[in-house]
Each structure stands twice: as structure tokens, then as C-alpha cells.
Write a protein that holds these residues in place. Sequence first.
Motif, PDB file in Angstrom:
ATOM      1  N   ASN A 239      -7.243  36.520 -28.009  1.00 49.97           N
ATOM      2  CA  ASN A 239      -7.524  37.476 -27.349  1.00 49.97           C
ATOM      3  C   ASN A 239      -6.468  37.989 -26.281  1.00 49.97           C
ATOM      4  OD1 ASN A 239     -10.086  38.010 -28.656  1.00 49.97           O
ATOM      5  ND2 ASN A 239     -11.191  36.455 -27.420  1.00 49.97           N
ATOM      6  N   PRO A 240      -5.840  36.936 -25.588  1.00 50.52           N
ATOM      7  CA  PRO A 240      -4.678  37.338 -24.442  1.00 50.52           C
ATOM      8  C   PRO A 240      -3.525  38.014 -25.431  1.00 50.52           C
ATOM      9  CG  PRO A 240      -5.554  35.218 -23.948  1.00 50.52           C
ATOM     10  CD  PRO A 240      -6.228  35.659 -25.280  1.00 50.52           C
ATOM     11  N   PHE A 242      -3.889  39.805 -28.263  1.00 49.98           N
ATOM     12  CA  PHE A 242      -4.408  41.297 -28.402  1.00 49.98           C
ATOM     13  C   PHE A 242      -3.971  42.288 -26.993  1.00 49.98           C
ATOM     14  CE2 PHE A 242      -7.545  44.636 -28.314  1.00 49.98           C
ATOM     15  CZ  PHE A 242      -7.130  45.251 -29.521  1.00 49.98           C
ATOM     16  N   ILE A 243      -4.552  41.712 -25.970  1.00 54.28           N
ATOM     17  CA  ILE A 243      -4.247  42.446 -24.795  1.00 54.28           C
ATOM     18  C   ILE A 243      -2.998  42.550 -24.362  1.00 54.28           C
ATOM     19  CG2 ILE A 243      -4.691  42.391 -22.195  1.00 54.28           C
ATOM     20  CD1 ILE A 243      -7.267  40.646 -22.844  1.00 54.28           C
ATOM     21  N   VAL A 246      -1.528  45.112 -26.988  1.00 58.18           N
ATOM     22  CA  VAL A 246      -2.153  46.567 -26.546  1.00 58.18           C
ATOM     23  C   VAL A 246      -1.478  47.223 -25.396  1.00 58.18           C
ATOM     24  CG1 VAL A 246      -4.046  48.047 -25.732  1.00 58.18           C
ATOM     25  CG2 VAL A 246      -4.349  46.481 -27.619  1.00 58.18           C
ATOM     26  N   LEU A 247      -1.073  46.401 -24.201  1.00 56.76           N
ATOM     27  CA  LEU A 247      -0.290  46.940 -23.155  1.00 56.76           C
ATOM     28  C   LEU A 247       0.945  47.244 -23.400  1.00 56.76           C
ATOM     29  CD1 LEU A 247      -1.768  44.470 -20.447  1.00 56.76           C
ATOM     30  CD2 LEU A 247      -2.167  46.678 -20.535  1.00 56.76           C
ATOM     31  N   SER A 282      -2.592  38.212 -33.116  1.00 59.38           N
ATOM     32  CA  SER A 282      -3.977  38.325 -32.799  1.00 59.38           C
ATOM     33  C   SER A 282      -4.912  38.372 -33.918  1.00 59.38           C
ATOM     34  CB  SER A 282      -4.359  39.397 -31.598  1.00 59.38           C
ATOM     35  OG  SER A 282      -5.773  39.322 -31.468  1.00 59.38           O
ATOM     36  N   SER A 288      -9.594  34.976 -31.656  1.00 59.19           N
ATOM     37  CA  SER A 288      -9.671  36.459 -31.411  1.00 59.19           C
ATOM     38  C   SER A 288     -10.560  37.097 -32.027  1.00 59.19           C
ATOM     39  CB  SER A 288      -8.584  37.011 -31.964  1.00 59.19           C
ATOM     40  OG  SER A 288      -8.401  38.470 -31.898  1.00 59.19           O
TER      41      SER A 288
END
Length: 367
Positions: A239-240, A242-243, A246-247, A282, A288
Motif C-alpha cells: 500500500n505505501p 501504491f501511495i 500515485v503521488l 504494488s 496491497s
Amino acid sequence: MDTPSERFYGLDHLRATAILLVLFYHYRAFTHPEWVDIYGRFGWTGVDLFFVLSGFLISNQLFKEIKIHQKIDLRSFFVNRFFRIIPPYLFTVLLYFSFPFFRERESLSPLWKFLTFIQNYGLDVINQGTFSHAWSLCIEEQFYLLLPFSLLLFLKTKTFKYLKIFIASVLIFSILIRFITWHGFIVPHINTENFWKEWYMNIYYPTYTRLDSLAIGVLIGYLFQFSLKFKVLINTYGNPLFIAGVLLLGFSFWFCDEQASKNASVFGFTSVAISYGLIVMSAISHSSFISKSGLFITNQLASLSYAIYLSHKGVIHMVQEGLKSLNIAIPDNIVLLICLSACIIGALFYRYAIEKPSEKLKRIVNR
């Protein structure tokens, strides 16, 4: 093929996302609602996402084979690629060259460029823009041809351990060649009517300027097969990742706000590639949220994505021209839904008329 335990559901979600990005980006060339310009302008990155996905999926398959057998079965690899890629592609080429009403624009590149998969070189999108989106298919075919032979060369010369360095060199080379190309071919045409033609022809379409995303995908495939630390990392921090992806993608969109600026042209593709690379990592992580399970809609869009990509411009063109001939006022949003539905119907035709028979023939050849 992945076994059930190894199936990456997250990659289906990403492939579905990629084809939607491309669809909305290309839909701007047709009659469209105003909001499509706002939300579709970065859809060009959908191709980069496809490249990262292809780089990972194909290299992961080959690296797994190398890991187990210390060799690559070239015959099996090319037979599988041929029956997956070539029949739908040749059918689309036939449509474009035999039925002018299918063409979304006036002029095509020469047939031999499509048949030899080098249409992306010297592509004058301004004057020969019909089926121009085949440029990315040409890059993928060149990649499918070169990657297994390159890996075999590393094996034969006992330099396989240096593959990571080579991949990093490819990324640096891509940035450097775009920098050189920008100053040598683009700067002389800034503020001239030939700018966009030269930018597309020399920066956007050539294989050697678009290696970033493929290289990132191959690097992920290599580490996924040969680095236990990497597997632990992505399975722990799905999950981190993925974040972070996206950022960074949001930053990349801001950085590439003017797509044909110098900074975007030189560094933008690499930034987008790394962003999508993090998201792909991710998607193959056990931890994830996007990898937990499949969805029917993304699974179907993913499986239809190649056929949609091949045919969508011609289908949209025919639908919109057909609706215009009815002389009925139809809201642009409704036309959009009709066109998207027609693209899916067209892709289903590809599936049952071309892809499934081709799959059966492939199994016969592979016996």
C-alpha cells in the motif's frame, strides 16, 4: 500463464486503467464533451503504463524460465507471441487498407512499415495520422524480438549479473538521447508550424526515446525473480508503494503539464515510468489492496484491451459518422457512451472471431 496462486489481479486493474486512459486521450480527436479535454489530456501516459506492464510480464516469464532451466525456449516464446499479437493486428491492418470508411483520418503510412513493425520511425502524424496508434505496437514487437536474444547473450557471455547495471544504463541513455534530440531536432523548429510534427517524429514515437517504461518493467521482473529482499519489500509495503506511485504520478502530471516542453520531453517519460513502476510493484504485492481480488469489469476490460486498442479509433470514427448521418441531435455524453459501448462490442468480435481461433491454433502448433 500464471498459475491460480500466482495470478496478479492487480495487473488486470492496471491494464483496464491503461486502456481507459488511452481511450479518453484519443477521444479528444473526435467530437467530445468539454470535460474529456480536462480529464483526458494525460491519457497519453496509458501507453507508458502498458509498456511497464509488458516489460514486467514478458521479462518475468523469461526470467522465471532462466531461473529454473538456465535457458529460454525461443520457439515456444515466439509461437505464443505470434498467435497472441499478429492475427488481430493483421486483421486491423486489413480493415484500414481495404475499407476507407474505417479510417479516422485521410492518409496511412506505407503498408510495408506496418508489416515490418517499423511504422513508428519517421511517422509524420500530421500528414499520415491514420492508425498512428500502431506506433506503440511496433515498439512492443521490437521489444519482444530483442529481449529474449539480449538475455541469452548475457547468459552466454556470463555477464547476467551485470543486467541491473545495463538496465540502469538504458534509462540514462533514454534521457540522454532525448536531450540530444531536443537540441538537435526540436529547437530549430520551436515556434514554427513544423514543431508538432518534428516533436512527435523525433521525441514521442521512436523506440530509442521510449525505452524508460519497458526498462522499468524489466527491472521489476528481474528483481522479482532474483532478489528475495525485493520480494519481501514489495510484499510488506504494497500500500505505501501504491501511495508513493500515485503521488509521484501526480508530480509527473504537473511536470508534464506542457507535454512538449523541454523538461517534459527529456525527463517526463522517465518520471512517468518510475511512477507506474511503483504502482505495478504494488499490484504484485500480497499486502496491497489492489492485488487482493479481481473484479469482473476490470478483468474483462483487461482481456479486451489489446483488441480495443487496435480498433477503437476506427470504431469511434464509424459510429460518430453514422450518428451524424441520422441528423438527430444527440448529447455528446450520450455519443461518448455509444462509442465506448461500440468499442467493447468490436473487441468482443475480435475475441470470438480472431483471438479464440488463434488460441486454438496455437495449442495445436505447441503440441
